[in-house]
Write an enzyme that holds these catalytic residues in place. Sequence first.
Site, short mmCIF file in Angstrom:
data_model
loop_
_atom_site.label_atom_id
_atom_site.label_comp_id
_atom_site.label_asym_id
_atom_site.label_seq_id
_atom_site.Cartn_x
_atom_site.Cartn_y
_atom_site.Cartn_z
N LEU A 1 -3.42 -7.05 -3.54
CA LEU A 1 -3.19 -7.85 -2.34
C LEU A 1 -4.37 -8.75 -1.97
CD1 LEU A 1 -1.39 -5.09 -0.31
CD2 LEU A 1 -0.34 -7.24 -1.03
N ASN B 1 1.46 -2.56 5.47
CA ASN B 1 0.78 -1.29 5.69
C ASN B 1 -0.61 -1.23 5.05
OD1 ASN B 1 0.49 1.80 5.90
ND2 ASN B 1 0.52 1.43 3.69
N GLY C 1 0.83 -1.21 0.00
CA GLY C 1 0.00 0.00 0.00
C GLY C 1 0.86 1.25 0.00
N TYR D 1 -14.19 -3.12 10.54
CA TYR D 1 -12.79 -2.68 10.39
C TYR D 1 -12.02 -2.92 11.70
CZ TYR D 1 -8.81 0.54 10.14
OH TYR D 1 -7.55 1.08 10.20
N VAL E 1 -4.98 9.70 11.47
CA VAL E 1 -3.87 10.20 10.65
C VAL E 1 -4.46 10.88 9.43
CG1 VAL E 1 -1.72 9.58 9.47
CG2 VAL E 1 -2.55 8.14 11.35
N GLU E 2 -3.96 12.07 9.11
CA GLU E 2 -4.50 12.82 7.97
C GLU E 2 -3.96 12.25 6.66
OE1 GLU E 2 -5.29 17.42 6.57
OE2 GLU E 2 -4.14 17.04 8.39
N THR E 3 -4.75 11.40 6.03
CA THR E 3 -4.39 10.78 4.75
C THR E 3 -5.66 10.73 3.90
OG1 THR E 3 -4.95 8.55 5.51
CG2 THR E 3 -2.67 9.28 5.87
N VAL F 1 0.06 5.88 -1.47
CA VAL F 1 -0.43 7.10 -0.80
C VAL F 1 -0.25 6.98 0.71
CG1 VAL F 1 -2.16 7.73 -2.55
CG2 VAL F 1 -2.80 6.18 -0.70
N ARG G 1 -2.08 -1.42 -6.11
CA ARG G 1 -2.81 -1.78 -7.34
C ARG G 1 -2.49 -0.79 -8.45
NH1 ARG G 1 -8.69 -2.08 -4.85
NH2 ARG G 1 -7.70 -0.35 -3.77
#
Length: 260
Positions: free
Chosen positions: A71, A97, A18, A166, A201-203, A21, A43
Amino acid sequence: VSRWEMERWKGRVALVTGASVGIGAAVARALVQQGMKVVGCARNVDKIEKLSAECQSAGYSGTLIPYKCDLSNEEEILSMFSAIKTLHKGVDVCINNAGLAHNEPLLSGKTEGWRNMIDVNVLALCICTREAYKSMKERNVDDGHIINVNSMGGHRVVPSADEHFYCATKYAVTALTEGIRQELREANTHVRATCISPGVVETEFAFRHHNSDPEKAAGVYESMKCLKAEDIASAVIFVLSAPSHVQIGDVQMRPVEQVS
């Protein structure tokens, strides 16, 4: 971070799943900066190719090799490990990750979304770990490291229906990391296993999670000063740079302003 302890990783091979990003990209960059040969998979490799070029022009001493891999497909994972063996001898550090969340509550969610979370968050992590350890064993590598990017959701269940499944997958990561550690001890190896459990986390994560409600996603990040992907990358470097007799089991980290 002890520079001497990071020296031993120079020229060694790390797999980051992963890596296109967010946390994966930040971790890949940090490892290349430390002189590692990093195979970054996703991907879609366009962003990894761009990151690889950025690392090169920044003059980092390592290299980033993009690899296209879904994956959720075991065959693709196995062929990736086979390619790494042929081109780079094998994997010394495996950073699991890749992870995702679908908005699928337990009482009304779609099985397809649950299955995808299991495939990526749990099974892919196990397959990559098994194959990385096999690679280490074949080459008598006794100082490798498995690092699982977990979540604070692997330690407490968030009171929000769209995150329950999740959280279950991340509880699995908590149990699996300890199981891996125990099996590594039984095998009498000095390969280490660690998980890193961030809070918010800012993503792009929340935007993918709440893909039908971008305002809700933006609200998650605007409500506090969040962790940055680079903060998690720093934790990875900290864990890798611990003296070889020290095994860090779990790094739990939250934004100071995060309540739960």
